[in-house]
Design an enzyme around this catalytic site. Structure first.
Site, mmCIF file in Angstrom:
data_model
loop_
_atom_site.group_PDB
_atom_site.id
_atom_site.type_symbol
_atom_site.label_atom_id
_atom_site.label_comp_id
_atom_site.label_asym_id
_atom_site.label_seq_id
_atom_site.Cartn_x
_atom_site.Cartn_y
_atom_site.Cartn_z
ATOM 1 N N ALA A 124 6.725 33.988 -2.135
ATOM 2 C CA ALA A 124 8.068 33.368 -2.579
ATOM 3 C C ALA A 124 9.135 34.304 -2.132
ATOM 4 C CB ALA A 124 8.475 32.778 -3.730
ATOM 5 N N LYS A 125 10.273 34.097 -1.956
ATOM 6 C CA LYS A 125 11.384 34.962 -1.734
ATOM 7 C C LYS A 125 12.742 34.352 -2.369
ATOM 8 C CE LYS A 125 11.723 39.480 -0.727
ATOM 9 N NZ LYS A 125 10.595 40.438 -1.097
#
Ligand code: NAD
Length: 435
Positions: A124-125
């Site tokens: 994720a980011k």
């Protein structure tokens, strides 16, 4: 980086933010490597389609009361690229240059990175478009809390675990942890990593990425039959990753002949004293004025004659414009995305051994994994145990990538992508498609 330092950093806004050069578009850079690996793996079309798309992209608008009484609205993103192997894991950055494309590419990179080192996380980011330079600590705290509240449904130790990234730090992680804990009604330390040690952080986390770079570089030198003692190294970027990598490589016997930061670099063929340079930066904030060698530009540092080049600053620093001039025998990618896809082939032609970012800088997320494990166990490890476990994972991962590279006669980057994609694809096959 502390917010106080953060407030003194000059803002850099890409003039072409919405129209990256194709070569420098982060999502394209990721996808061109992905496509090559997928082709070599003969990935079935269904899984190829699944892995080419992010699972979830959240766009947030966070209203914040500024110190002067005005209300500002900040756009933010959280992208969960793939969670088939476990909870999503990835940092949150505060920067004017944040785009959905960039956050998506970084989320995909996190997916492959966690799979290369075989830790049970997806990728994720997150990012918020803001200029921390112009914000007070109070404004940053209110922004962090409101952004956290707007992604709260995806957050959680079992679903999505953020960490620091560009312009966010331990203090920001503490605010996220507190906001999440207030919402669920009890303290949940495992919801973020990169926290202060006093509130559930891990020993060894700060040095972990640089330590991983050192371990990978030693593995590469052994593979190439090069000695560690006396090997010359140039490091671009003298922050968390670059300074620790330089310090640890020097302790192993390497000669650090060049270092640089955003203000420029310094070279000394006899070798620099890294501890001394770190003390200088602690006092003066940057390397500007450090006089224990000859001043060089960042471009000169990248193309200097060294055995090992360690880019640990920014993305897109090795491109088709300078790849032909690179003279290092080994490149260890401490930064995320320092080499463009178009430059890969030029480095291959020159016979340069590249340790790709998704392997070289995976030490950070590996110790974040240890932090999450310790928080969930409620039992905290010694620094020796952390470093020993990190060494084992980095060396095992390096050898797994190297074996695949040999087997398929491809470079280390393609092999790392192949290993990561095959691990994620295997889980998709085993889990099947829901509904
Ligand atoms: P940092 O902010 O601590 O240090 C960045 C360094 O790069 C500073 O010395 C800065 O002066 C320098 N720099 C900035 N702009 C530059 C320019 N134009 N030319 C040369 N130097 C420049 O950041 P960090 O945590 O060390 O991260 C560096 C890179 O490593 C980033 O790409 C980051 O995404 C990646 N990374 C970091 C971690 C981690 O655990 N910190 C983990 C994985 C990857």
């Amino acid at each position: 980086m502390t917010p106080d330092v953060l407030l003194q950093t000059a803002p850099i806004v890409r003039p072409d933010k919405d129209r990256f050069l194709q070569e420098e578009n982060p999502f394209e850079a990721m996808m061109s490597r992905f496509d090559r690996a997928a082709e070599l793996l003969d990935l079935e079309p269904g899984i190829y389609k699944v892995l080419r798309h992010p699972e979830k992209q959240i766009i947030t608008s966070s209203p914040v009361m500024m110190d002067n009484g005005d209300v500002e609205v900040f756009t933010g993103y959280r992208v969960l690229y793939n969670t088939s192997r476990g909870p999503a894991k990835g940092g949150i950055r505060f920067d004017l240059n944040v785009t959905l494309d960039e956050v998506t590419a970084l989320a995909a990179w996190m997916t492959w990175k966690c799979a290369v080192v075989d830790i049970p996380f997806g990728g994720a980011k997150g990012g918020v478009i803001c200029d921390p330079l112009k914000m007070s600590v109070g404004e940053l705290e209110r922004l962090t809390r409101r952004y956290t509240a707007s992604i709260i449904k995806t957050l959680g130790p079992d679903s999505d675990v953020p960490a620091p990234d560009v312009n966010t730090n331990e203090r920001v992680m503490a605010w996220i942890m507190d906001t999440y804990s207030m919402h669920v009604g009890h303290t949940v330390t495992a919801v973020v990593t990169g926290k202060p040690i006093e509130m559930g952080g891990s020993r060894g986390r700060r040095e972990a990425t640089g330590r991983g770079c050192m371990l990978c570089t030693k593995q590469a030198l052994a593979h190439l039959g090069m000695p560690v003692k006396g090997t010359s190294v140039a490091v671009q970027g003298f922050g968390n990753v670059g300074s620790v990598a330089a310090q640890l490589l020097q302790r192993e016997g390497c000669r650090i002949v060049g270092i640089s930061d955003r203000t420029g670099g310094v070279v000394n063929p006899k070798g620099l004293d890294v501890d001394d340079a770190i003390r200088y930066v602690q006092q003066h904030r940057t390397l500007a004025g450090y006089a224990k060698g000859d001043a060089v530009t960042n471009e000169e540092l990248l193309t200097s004659e060294v055995d090992v080049l360690l880019p640990a600053a920014l993305e897109n620093v090795i491109t088709t414009k300078n790849a032909a001039q690179i003279r290092a025998k080994v490149i260890c990618e401490g930064a995320n995305g320092p080499t463009t896809a178009a430059a890969d082939a030029m480095l291959d032609e020159k016979g340069i051994f590249v340790i790709p970012d998704i392997l070289a800088n995976a030490g950070g997320v590996t110790v974040s994994y240890f932090e999450w494990v310790q928080d969930r166990e409620g039992y905290f490890w010694t620094e020796e145990r952390v470093n020993e476990a990190l060494k084992e994972i980095m060396e095992r991962s390096f050898q797994a990538v190297l074996n695949l590279a040999r087997q398929h006669k491809v470079n280390m980057r393609t092999a790392a992508y192949m290993l990561a994609i095959s691990r994620v694809a295997t889980v998709h096959r085993l889990r099947g498609i829901y509904a």
